[in-house]
Motif scaffolding. Sequence first.
Motif, PDB file in Angstrom:
ATOM      1  N   LYS A 142       0.830  -1.217   0.000  1.00  0.00           N
ATOM      2  CA  LYS A 142       0.000   0.000   0.000  1.00  0.00           C
ATOM      3  C   LYS A 142       0.862   1.264   0.000  1.00  0.00           C
ATOM      4  CE  LYS A 142      -3.779  -2.320   2.453  1.00  0.00           C
ATOM      5  NZ  LYS A 142      -4.566  -2.541   1.233  1.00  0.00           N
ATOM      6  N   ILE A 179       7.515   9.702  13.624  1.00  0.00           N
ATOM      7  CA  ILE A 179       7.035   8.333  13.525  1.00  0.00           C
ATOM      8  C   ILE A 179       7.691   7.429  14.557  1.00  0.00           C
ATOM      9  CG2 ILE A 179       6.493   8.488  11.083  1.00  0.00           C
ATOM     10  CD1 ILE A 179       9.097   7.125  10.467  1.00  0.00           C
ATOM     11  N   LYS A 212      -4.233  12.080   5.202  1.00  0.00           N
ATOM     12  CA  LYS A 212      -4.019  10.913   6.066  1.00  0.00           C
ATOM     13  C   LYS A 212      -3.359   9.776   5.301  1.00  0.00           C
ATOM     14  CE  LYS A 212      -6.446   7.618   9.043  1.00  0.00           C
ATOM     15  NZ  LYS A 212      -7.770   7.203   9.589  1.00  0.00           N
ATOM     16  N   ILE A 213      -3.824   9.519   4.083  1.00  0.00           N
ATOM     17  CA  ILE A 213      -3.260   8.421   3.286  1.00  0.00           C
ATOM     18  C   ILE A 213      -1.812   8.719   2.923  1.00  0.00           C
ATOM     19  CG2 ILE A 213      -3.460   7.129   1.131  1.00  0.00           C
ATOM     20  CD1 ILE A 213      -6.453   7.634   1.203  1.00  0.00           C
ATOM     21  N   ARG A 215       0.318  10.577   4.541  1.00  0.00           N
ATOM     22  CA  ARG A 215       1.144  10.429   5.738  1.00  0.00           C
ATOM     23  C   ARG A 215       1.444   8.959   6.023  1.00  0.00           C
ATOM     24  NH1 ARG A 215       1.922  14.793   8.951  1.00  0.00           N
ATOM     25  NH2 ARG A 215       0.755  16.683   8.423  1.00  0.00           N
ATOM     26  N   GLN A 216       0.455   8.103   5.852  1.00  0.00           N
ATOM     27  CA  GLN A 216       0.671   6.673   6.089  1.00  0.00           C
ATOM     28  C   GLN A 216       1.731   6.115   5.148  1.00  0.00           C
ATOM     29  OE1 GLN A 216      -3.313   5.185   5.573  1.00  0.00           O
ATOM     30  NE2 GLN A 216      -3.859   5.454   7.730  1.00  0.00           N
ATOM     31  N   ARG A 219       5.213   7.524   6.086  1.00  0.00           N
ATOM     32  CA  ARG A 219       5.707   6.912   7.320  1.00  0.00           C
ATOM     33  C   ARG A 219       6.309   5.537   7.040  1.00  0.00           C
ATOM     34  NH1 ARG A 219       3.110   8.914  12.228  1.00  0.00           N
ATOM     35  NH2 ARG A 219       2.785   6.808  13.003  1.00  0.00           N
ATOM     36  N   LYS A 220       5.670   4.773   6.173  1.00  0.00           N
ATOM     37  CA  LYS A 220       6.217   3.469   5.801  1.00  0.00           C
ATOM     38  C   LYS A 220       7.568   3.627   5.111  1.00  0.00           C
ATOM     39  CE  LYS A 220       1.790   1.100   5.150  1.00  0.00           C
ATOM     40  NZ  LYS A 220       0.913   0.410   4.171  1.00  0.00           N
ATOM     41  N   ALA A 245       4.934   1.554  11.347  1.00  0.00           N
ATOM     42  CA  ALA A 245       4.462   2.260  10.161  1.00  0.00           C
ATOM     43  C   ALA A 245       2.954   2.258  10.107  1.00  0.00           C
ATOM     44  CB  ALA A 245       5.034   1.620   8.907  1.00  0.00           C
TER      45      ALA A 245
END
Length: 245
Positions: A142, A179, A212-213, A215-216, A219-220, A245
Amino acid sequence: CPSGAIYKRAEDGVVLVNENNCRAWRMCVAACPYKKVYYNWSSGKSEKCILCFPRMETDQAPACAHSCVGRIRYMGVLLYDADRIPGAAGVSDSELISAHNEVILDPNDPEVIAAARANGIDEGWLESARKSPVYKFIKVWKMALPLHPEYRTMAMMYYVPPLSPVVSVVEDELFRLDITDEKHDFEVFHHLDSARLPIQYLANLFTAGDEKIIRQVLRKMLAVRIYMRQKSVEKEISSEGRIQA
């Protein structure tokens, strides 16, 4: 196109410009939401990337993917349910990414495999779909997102959002990442909110404005970057440096 010069190949979906039919109206240049069509003033024809379809017909990757020394381009097979496309294109902006991904089918699902075989999909294509790095980037990890999903063209071209480069100057001796636990500092990576490319800008490109997406995903990517730095530079994976993550 008033001249009917633009068409899509039925066998692989590649969009091409028939330059024999092109009459230089240039409406395609103005209409393309991705700005991928350009007008060649020397030839007097509109042109675009042809995805190296002659290479693909001989089981070769497009030249850009084959030649890129950084390995940042990948070509892979995706199985998708065409019947889901109208519904996915009609959802609200906040649901676009999940709806877009739901169109793509799991190549390891027995029901998907059976349906593909019933529709005449060759075993070679199914095997390629199972090995596809593109599928992993989109559905498993993702981390890959469509460009301007709000246009609702449902294009099967995905991008991994960029991170800021490793910094060479450290302010106040340390950089802190949002993170990790507050007590952990990392010296060479940017805080997400101080990155060179603003979060909102990336969200407008890849997630119809949903920060939000983005940032996710970032972060990964930061988690992988820190892990690989610890592994390759520090030669030790710190248990205190683990990142959720």
